[in-house]
Design an enzyme around this catalytic site. Structure first.
Site, mmCIF file in Angstrom:
data_model
loop_
_atom_site.group_PDB
_atom_site.id
_atom_site.type_symbol
_atom_site.label_atom_id
_atom_site.label_comp_id
_atom_site.label_asym_id
_atom_site.label_seq_id
_atom_site.Cartn_x
_atom_site.Cartn_y
_atom_site.Cartn_z
ATOM 1 N N LYS A 1 32.037 35.362 8.750
ATOM 2 C CA LYS A 1 32.504 34.500 7.664
ATOM 3 C C LYS A 1 33.861 35.021 7.178
ATOM 4 C CE LYS A 1 32.582 34.504 3.443
ATOM 5 N NZ LYS A 1 33.942 33.920 3.354
ATOM 6 N N PRO A 2 34.940 34.388 7.645
ATOM 7 C CA PRO A 2 36.270 34.858 7.214
ATOM 8 C C PRO A 2 36.579 34.369 5.801
ATOM 9 C CG PRO A 2 36.504 33.001 8.727
ATOM 10 C CD PRO A 2 35.019 33.257 8.581
ATOM 11 N N GLY B 1 35.947 43.865 1.434
ATOM 12 C CA GLY B 1 36.362 43.051 0.294
ATOM 13 C C GLY B 1 36.326 43.881 -0.972
ATOM 14 N N SER B 2 36.185 43.204 -2.082
ATOM 15 C CA SER B 2 36.245 43.904 -3.363
ATOM 16 C C SER B 2 34.960 44.676 -3.651
ATOM 17 C CB SER B 2 36.478 42.886 -4.484
ATOM 18 O OG SER B 2 35.401 41.981 -4.526
ATOM 19 N N GLU C 1 43.535 47.640 -9.006
ATOM 20 C CA GLU C 1 44.075 47.586 -7.652
ATOM 21 C C GLU C 1 45.102 46.454 -7.648
ATOM 22 O OE1 GLU C 1 41.151 46.765 -4.630
ATOM 23 O OE2 GLU C 1 42.361 47.715 -3.089
ATOM 24 N N ARG D 1 53.703 48.078 2.838
ATOM 25 C CA ARG D 1 53.077 47.437 3.991
ATOM 26 C C ARG D 1 52.249 46.268 3.473
ATOM 27 N NH1 ARG D 1 48.027 49.403 6.737
ATOM 28 N NH2 ARG D 1 47.868 48.261 8.687
ATOM 29 N N SER E 1 46.035 53.932 8.846
ATOM 30 C CA SER E 1 45.233 53.064 9.725
ATOM 31 C C SER E 1 45.495 53.370 11.189
ATOM 32 C CB SER E 1 45.583 51.595 9.465
ATOM 33 O OG SER E 1 45.293 51.275 8.135
ATOM 34 N N CYS F 1 44.073 47.577 0.848
ATOM 35 C CA CYS F 1 43.186 48.444 0.066
ATOM 36 C C CYS F 1 43.628 49.902 0.158
ATOM 37 C CB CYS F 1 41.732 48.272 0.485
ATOM 38 S SG CYS F 1 41.527 48.285 2.249
ATOM 39 N N TRP G 1 41.224 38.285 3.320
ATOM 40 C CA TRP G 1 42.381 37.524 3.795
ATOM 41 C C TRP G 1 43.600 38.393 4.095
ATOM 42 C CZ3 TRP G 1 46.017 39.008 0.458
ATOM 43 C CH2 TRP G 1 45.622 39.331 -0.847
ATOM 44 N N ASN G 2 43.590 39.682 3.709
ATOM 45 C CA ASN G 2 44.863 40.429 3.765
ATOM 46 C C ASN G 2 45.284 40.836 5.178
ATOM 47 O OD1 ASN G 2 42.785 42.280 3.769
ATOM 48 N ND2 ASN G 2 43.833 43.777 2.494
ATOM 49 N N GLU H 1 33.448 48.245 3.294
ATOM 50 C CA GLU H 1 34.830 48.689 3.083
ATOM 51 C C GLU H 1 35.293 48.010 1.812
ATOM 52 O OE1 GLU H 1 36.215 50.953 4.682
ATOM 53 O OE2 GLU H 1 35.086 51.035 6.561
HETATM 54 P P1 ADP Z 1 39.376 39.345 -2.580
HETATM 55 O O1 ADP Z 1 39.445 39.532 -4.064
HETATM 56 O O2 ADP Z 1 40.251 40.216 -1.787
HETATM 57 O O3 ADP Z 1 39.415 37.914 -2.132
HETATM 58 P P2 ADP Z 1 36.520 39.315 -2.288
HETATM 59 O O4 ADP Z 1 35.610 40.471 -2.336
HETATM 60 O O5 ADP Z 1 36.424 38.278 -3.351
HETATM 61 O O6 ADP Z 1 37.963 39.944 -2.203
HETATM 62 O O7 ADP Z 1 36.398 38.566 -0.894
HETATM 63 C C1 ADP Z 1 36.193 39.204 0.350
HETATM 64 C C2 ADP Z 1 35.299 38.345 1.207
HETATM 65 O O8 ADP Z 1 34.042 38.198 0.548
HETATM 66 C C3 ADP Z 1 35.811 36.926 1.435
HETATM 67 O O9 ADP Z 1 35.449 36.526 2.743
HETATM 68 C C4 ADP Z 1 35.061 36.125 0.389
HETATM 69 O O10 ADP Z 1 34.931 34.751 0.733
HETATM 70 C C5 ADP Z 1 33.715 36.824 0.407
HETATM 71 N N1 ADP Z 1 32.922 36.665 -0.829
HETATM 72 C C6 ADP Z 1 33.358 36.519 -2.103
HETATM 73 N N2 ADP Z 1 32.324 36.411 -2.957
HETATM 74 C C7 ADP Z 1 31.184 36.485 -2.203
HETATM 75 C C8 ADP Z 1 29.776 36.429 -2.494
HETATM 76 N N3 ADP Z 1 29.314 36.299 -3.741
HETATM 77 N N4 ADP Z 1 28.919 36.552 -1.461
HETATM 78 C C9 ADP Z 1 29.365 36.706 -0.206
HETATM 79 N N5 ADP Z 1 30.672 36.765 0.141
HETATM 80 C C10 ADP Z 1 31.577 36.652 -0.838
#
Ligand code: ADP
Length: 483
Positions: A178-179, A232-233, A385, A282, A445, A288, A154-155, A254
């Protein structure tokens, strides 16, 4: 808020906007007010499967589409995004919180991935060589890897999408995007723009959902998706890598960061303070690449901290839609609580708050720009983080100590260093375990550069000349040539 009204709120599958099969919707909220902006379709696993089937059905024709045609679709989409900068920026500010000035900058950055990859689409090359024994000719061509699953955070709601969609389109891959459920509107707007630009149906499919795990896992195990590109994470990245292992799906990951920023005693302090402001602030620190740990040489630490605190205290916090705002709200209350928790923990362990550090009253997820000095190395902030506007300052006495502290993390995405000594700059850059280095700058970036990390910050690179490689396979054809 006509920008919100104008965005489609449905799933985009096979070129058709449609409700979730279950009829369910999810709520998109404005983090500046805590109020709901709108509802969008909330996909179930069945919707996800239909999206993957649409991507699979479109793959062969899309791969056979001339590179120039793919290139021109991206270029047209670039032009449309630029022309709609104001609307897209406002949409992003409403769903994500960043100030309008930063949202406009993200629109330009996001669009640039489409322009860059429109130029790369027509430059995919192969090779023809002679085998060492002189007999076979070795013909090497490139082919799209196939239908991709793209998962974005989402960032940076627009740029994280274009950074994946751009190279996928350029390479001739179809995709399911899948956003993040917090910020689906930017992606839905993007789908509208790409359709206007002439993208054939089924090439890009979008599923918005609150059930990420339920929708994604069957797609990765279903045997149709050939590539996952995830931002994501690290925690979720590990889960997805394990799922991809079972069906041997190619991945680009990433993941999280814990960027060190080092200020040496020979740094230009004006440059170091300004660079730190960018590296730290920023996107309200919700990046990240954000500087998470600031190591300053003891001899300049007090001066640096005072100057940084003065700049941080002068920032204007408020709703990103208002003029003159520097710092918008964090994404949600949980995000703010995480930032505040690490501040309280650092203070408990002896840190001094130079500015900020107090939870504000009132609605929204605001957190004040905060500077901490005297942070002890065992504070939670050092290996968390933070994803918030909190600058944690530690001191060091020599280069080896700074490098060892900087590398003492499982992450390795970005690192920053400030010094006017070229020898030291290159030496330390080489020693830092990090995919990207900001040398006397707080911003790394760039669509033309390979973005990505080492260690548990990820696999693969996005952007640059290599960005498209992630979406291409090699095909080698052995050709005997008679004497
Ligand atoms: P943040 O903590 O920044 O939200 P996430 O890693 O939880 O980071 O989320 C990044 C993306 O991964 C989002 O689009 C989220 O919906 C998706 N996501 C979170 N959990 C899962 C999962 N178990 N399987 C697939 N996608 C996921």
């Amino acid at each position: 808020m006509t920008v919100v009204h104008d965005v489609p709120k449905q799933l985009y599958i096979g070129g058709r906007w449609q409700d979730a099969e279950s009829g369910r919707t999810l709520s998109v909220d404005n983090p500046a007010t805590g109020e709901e902006l709108c509802q969008v379709a909330d996909a179930s696993p069945a919707d996800g499967r239909r999206a993957a089937e649409a991507a699979v059905a479109a793959q062969a024709a899309w791969a056979a589409t001339p590179p120039r045609v793919r290139s021109e679709i991206l270029r047209r989409a670039y032009d449309i995004i630029i022309a709609r900068t104001e609307d897209l920026a406002l949409l992003m500010t409403l769903e994500m919180g960043k100030p309008l000035t930063e949202a406009r900058a993200e629109v330009a950055y996001a669009a640039e991935f489409f322009r860059w990859f429109s130029e790369e689409a027509v430059r995919i090359d192969g090779g023809l060589t002679t085998a060492p024994d002189g007999k076979n000719r070795l013909l090497v061509t490139r082919q799209p890897v196939g239908p991709c699953l793209l998962i974005t955070p989402w960032n940076f709601p627009l740029a994280m999408g274009t950074r994946k969609i751009g190279p996928a389109i350029a390479a001739g891959c179809t995709m399911v995007l899948k956003p993040a459920p917090q910020t689906p509107l930017s992606s839905l707007a993007l789908a509208g723009i790409l359709t206007e630009a002439g993208l054939p149906e089924g090439v890009l499919n979008i599923v918005t959902t609150t059930d990420a795990a339920g929708v994604v896992e069957p797609l990765l195990r279903g045997g149709q998706i050939r590539k996952l590109s995830f931002t994501g994470s690290t925690q979720v990245g590990r889960i997805l890598l394990a799922q991809c292992a079972d069906t041997v799906i190619r991945t680009s990951m990433e993941l999280g960061g814990n960027a060190p920023l080092i200020v040496f005693d020979d740094a230009d302090l004006d440059v170091a303070v300004e660079g730190t402001m960018v590296a730290k602030m920023r996107n309200m620190g919700e990046s990240c690449c954000a500087a998470n740990r600031i190591y300053v040489h003891t001899s300049v630490a007090e001066e640096f901290a005072t100057r940084l605190a003065t700049r941080m205290a002068a920032l204007k916090v408020g709703p990103g839609t208002e003029p003159g705002i520097d710092v918008g709200p964090l994404i949600d209350i949980a995000g703010r609580a995480k930032a505040h928790d690490v501040v309280r923990d650092a203070v408990k362990r002896g840190a001094t708050v130079l500015t900020g550090g107090e939870l504000p009253e009132g609605p929204g997820c605001f957190y004040p720009p905060t500077v901490l000095t005297g942070v002890s190395a065992d504070s939670a902030i050092i290996d968390t983080e933070v994803f918030g506007p909190v600058a944690a300052i530690l001191t060091f006495d020599d280069e080896d100590e700074a490098v060892a502290a900087a590398n003492d993390t499982e992450f390795g995405l970005a690192a920053y260093l400030f010094t006017q000594n070229l020898d030291r700059a290159l030496r330390v850059s080489e020693r830092l375990e990090s995919g990207m280095i900001g040398l006397n700058t707080g911003l790394v970036s760039n669509p033309a550069a390979p973005f990505g990390g080492v260690k548990q910050s990820g696999l693969g690179r996005e952007g640059g000349r290599v960005g498209i490689e992630e979406f291409l396979e090699y095909k080698y054809i052995a050709v005997p040539v008679g004497a």
